[in-house]
Design a protein around this motif. Structure first.
Motif, PDB file in Angstrom:
ATOM      1  N   ASN A 133      -4.829  28.819 -13.543  1.00 18.46           N
ATOM      2  CA  ASN A 133      -5.266  27.791 -14.479  1.00 18.46           C
ATOM      3  C   ASN A 133      -4.703  26.413 -14.148  1.00 18.46           C
ATOM      4  OD1 ASN A 133      -6.718  29.627 -16.095  1.00 18.46           O
ATOM      5  ND2 ASN A 133      -4.815  30.289 -17.090  1.00 18.46           N
ATOM      6  N   SER A 134      -4.061  26.273 -13.004  1.00 19.08           N
ATOM      7  CA  SER A 134      -3.444  24.993 -12.663  1.00 19.08           C
ATOM      8  C   SER A 134      -4.046  24.435 -11.381  1.00 19.08           C
ATOM      9  CB  SER A 134      -1.934  25.161 -12.492  1.00 19.08           C
ATOM     10  OG  SER A 134      -1.663  26.025 -11.394  1.00 19.08           O
ATOM     11  N   TYR A 135      -3.932  23.123 -11.216  1.00 15.28           N
ATOM     12  CA  TYR A 135      -4.399  22.441 -10.026  1.00 15.28           C
ATOM     13  C   TYR A 135      -3.192  21.936  -9.244  1.00 15.28           C
ATOM     14  CZ  TYR A 135      -9.150  22.461 -11.866  1.00 15.28           C
ATOM     15  OH  TYR A 135     -10.365  22.844 -12.339  1.00 15.28           O
ATOM     16  N   SER A 136      -3.209  22.089  -7.952  1.00 15.06           N
ATOM     17  CA  SER A 136      -2.083  21.630  -7.146  1.00 15.06           C
ATOM     18  C   SER A 136      -2.596  21.097  -5.826  1.00 15.06           C
ATOM     19  CB  SER A 136      -1.102  22.779  -6.889  1.00 15.06           C
ATOM     20  OG  SER A 136      -1.731  23.799  -6.121  1.00 15.06           O
ATOM     21  N   GLY A 137      -1.727  20.349  -5.139  1.00 12.89           N
ATOM     22  CA  GLY A 137      -2.091  19.862  -3.821  1.00 12.89           C
ATOM     23  C   GLY A 137      -2.564  18.431  -3.818  1.00 12.89           C
ATOM     24  N   ARG A 138      -3.397  18.098  -2.806  1.00 15.17           N
ATOM     25  CA  ARG A 138      -3.786  16.716  -2.572  1.00 15.17           C
ATOM     26  C   ARG A 138      -5.194  16.442  -3.102  1.00 15.17           C
ATOM     27  NH1 ARG A 138      -1.880  19.008   1.878  1.00 15.17           N
ATOM     28  NH2 ARG A 138      -3.942  19.105   2.820  1.00 15.17           N
ATOM     29  N   LEU A 139      -5.418  16.751  -4.352  1.00 18.86           N
ATOM     30  CA  LEU A 139      -6.749  16.554  -4.929  1.00 18.86           C
ATOM     31  C   LEU A 139      -7.193  15.105  -4.844  1.00 18.86           C
ATOM     32  CD1 LEU A 139      -6.619  18.840  -8.082  1.00 18.86           C
ATOM     33  CD2 LEU A 139      -8.168  19.073  -6.171  1.00 18.86           C
ATOM     34  N   ALA A 140      -6.268  14.177  -5.017  1.00 11.28           N
ATOM     35  CA  ALA A 140      -6.633  12.765  -5.050  1.00 11.28           C
ATOM     36  C   ALA A 140      -6.825  12.165  -3.665  1.00 11.28           C
ATOM     37  CB  ALA A 140      -5.569  11.980  -5.810  1.00 11.28           C
ATOM     38  N   THR A 141      -6.430  12.866  -2.613  1.00 12.23           N
ATOM     39  CA  THR A 141      -6.479  12.292  -1.272  1.00 12.23           C
ATOM     40  C   THR A 141      -7.424  13.030  -0.331  1.00 12.23           C
ATOM     41  OG1 THR A 141      -4.574  13.624  -0.581  1.00 12.23           O
ATOM     42  CG2 THR A 141      -4.117  11.427  -1.466  1.00 12.23           C
ATOM     43  N   SER A 142      -8.216  13.957  -0.840  1.00 14.54           N
ATOM     44  CA  SER A 142      -9.160  14.683   0.002  1.00 14.54           C
ATOM     45  C   SER A 142     -10.538  14.039  -0.113  1.00 14.54           C
ATOM     46  CB  SER A 142      -9.229  16.160  -0.419  1.00 14.54           C
ATOM     47  OG  SER A 142     -10.214  16.834   0.335  1.00 14.54           O
ATOM     48  N   LYS A 143     -10.972  13.402   0.949  1.00 12.51           N
ATOM     49  CA  LYS A 143     -12.263  12.714   0.939  1.00 12.51           C
ATOM     50  C   LYS A 143     -13.412  13.699   0.755  1.00 12.51           C
ATOM     51  CE  LYS A 143     -15.101   9.619   3.773  1.00 12.51           C
ATOM     52  NZ  LYS A 143     -15.179   8.869   5.061  1.00 12.51           N
ATOM     53  N   ALA A 144     -13.283  14.879   1.370  1.00 10.69           N
ATOM     54  CA  ALA A 144     -14.357  15.864   1.300  1.00 10.69           C
ATOM     55  C   ALA A 144     -14.604  16.328  -0.130  1.00 10.69           C
ATOM     56  CB  ALA A 144     -14.030  17.058   2.190  1.00 10.69           C
ATOM     57  N   LEU A 145     -13.545  16.424  -0.932  1.00 14.63           N
ATOM     58  CA  LEU A 145     -13.692  16.912  -2.299  1.00 14.63           C
ATOM     59  C   LEU A 145     -14.546  15.998  -3.165  1.00 14.63           C
ATOM     60  CD1 LEU A 145     -10.188  18.401  -3.192  1.00 14.63           C
ATOM     61  CD2 LEU A 145     -12.330  19.594  -2.776  1.00 14.63           C
ATOM     62  N   ALA A 146     -14.638  14.749  -2.785  1.00 19.87           N
ATOM     63  CA  ALA A 146     -15.467  13.820  -3.552  1.00 19.87           C
ATOM     64  C   ALA A 146     -16.944  14.195  -3.443  1.00 19.87           C
ATOM     65  CB  ALA A 146     -15.251  12.396  -3.063  1.00 19.87           C
ATOM     66  N   HIS A 147     -17.273  14.971  -2.422  1.00 14.92           N
ATOM     67  CA  HIS A 147     -18.673  15.373  -2.204  1.00 14.92           C
ATOM     68  C   HIS A 147     -18.859  16.873  -2.399  1.00 14.92           C
ATOM     69  CE1 HIS A 147     -19.228  11.337  -0.557  1.00 14.92           C
ATOM     70  NE2 HIS A 147     -18.167  11.542   0.197  1.00 14.92           N
ATOM     71  N   ARG A 148     -17.989  17.507  -3.155  1.00 15.81           N
ATOM     72  CA  ARG A 148     -18.036  18.962  -3.345  1.00 15.81           C
ATOM     73  C   ARG A 148     -19.207  19.378  -4.252  1.00 15.81           C
ATOM     74  NH1 ARG A 148     -14.469  16.866  -6.931  1.00 15.81           N
ATOM     75  NH2 ARG A 148     -14.573  17.640  -9.093  1.00 15.81           N
ATOM     76  N   TRP A 149     -19.515  20.662  -4.210  1.00 13.59           N
ATOM     77  CA  TRP A 149     -20.491  21.255  -5.120  1.00 13.59           C
ATOM     78  C   TRP A 149     -19.941  21.186  -6.542  1.00 13.59           C
ATOM     79  CZ3 TRP A 149     -20.730  24.897  -8.859  1.00 13.59           C
ATOM     80  CH2 TRP A 149     -21.964  25.461  -9.171  1.00 13.59           C
ATOM     81  N   GLN A 150     -20.756  20.745  -7.504  1.00 19.42           N
ATOM     82  CA  GLN A 150     -20.319  20.663  -8.896  1.00 19.42           C
ATOM     83  C   GLN A 150     -21.292  21.315  -9.868  1.00 19.42           C
ATOM     84  OE1 GLN A 150     -18.427  16.818 -10.081  1.00 19.42           O
ATOM     85  NE2 GLN A 150     -18.950  16.121  -8.005  1.00 19.42           N
TER      86      GLN A 150
END
Length: 218
Positions: free
Chosen positions: A138-155
């Motif tokens: 239930n938690s988020y960890s890591g470099r969520l704010a610095t991953s460019k690819a995640l900005a274009h992830r499936w939502q």
């Protein structure tokens, strides 16, 4: 030696190296399913081989899919059994061609030299995401704010038509592994790099002689 005149000259040096290797017998059957940079040796391929999965895009829940050897799509969250023949060879991880190129221009006592090196013909995996950037429980960890690819992830359902970056919901380590170790992530590692620039000056013999006489006198 391209040009050689009284006061100036231009000299070039070029070298090319080539290396290759092939495993002819590892004395064990090929039953490995490993992919990526840690792939074990395989008969018929070089020791620095790179095997990957066949990318098949995302499913309607935003998770990775790959093709098996028969062309059937496998979905990450079903944790299917992977066989050695489901992988494909993508190339070598070290450059088979490499060398350098040096140009030296000399004008009177001044020398200017530029050297470049090159490495050609190998591959690498561009791993856009890491398991650390995805949710754990239930938690988020890591470099969520610095991953460019995640900005274009499936939502949302339907996004699989326009992106191949797995979504955050219901993600699995299997999905991330497939994404990072499939042929969609293979890139050409060939490169040319400027290695050294040198400017030098050589004292004329007459000046060196005077300095030597002056040193002896003191």
């Amino acid at each position: 030696q391209i040009i050689r005149l009284k006061n100036w000259q231009w000299t070039s040096n070029f070298n090319l190296s080539y290396n290759t290797n092939e495993v002819t017998d590892n004395r064990y059957p090929n039953n490995t399913t490993a992919v990526g940079s840690a792939t074990p040796i395989t008969v018929g391929y070089p020791t620095d081989n790179l095997f990957v999965y066949r990318w098949a895009g995302l499913d309607n829940t935003g998770q990775s899919q790959i093709y098996n050897a028969s062309g059937t799509k496998l979905t990450a969250n079903t944790y299917p059994t992977i066989k050695p023949e489901d992988r494909i060879y993508a190339g070598r991880t070290t450059a088979p061609y490499f060398g350098g190129f040096t140009n030296t221009v000399q004008y009177k006592n001044w020398t200017f030299s530029v050297r470049a090196v090159y490495y050609m013909g190998h591959k690498f995996l561009k791993k856009d995401i890491n398991s650390d950037v995805y949710p754990s429980g239930n938690s988020y960890s890591g470099r969520l704010a610095t991953s460019k690819a995640l900005a274009h992830r499936w939502q949302n359902p339907g996004d699989e038509a326009t992106t191949d970056v797995p979504g955050l919901s219901n993600v699995s380590s299997n999905s991330i592994t497939w994404f990072n170790n499939s042929n969609r992530a293979v890139r050409d590692a060939s490169n040319i790099r400027l290695q050294q620039i040198t400017l030098g000056y050589s004292m004329p013999p007459s000046v060196l002689k005077k300095l030597s006489v002056f040193k002896s006198a003191t």
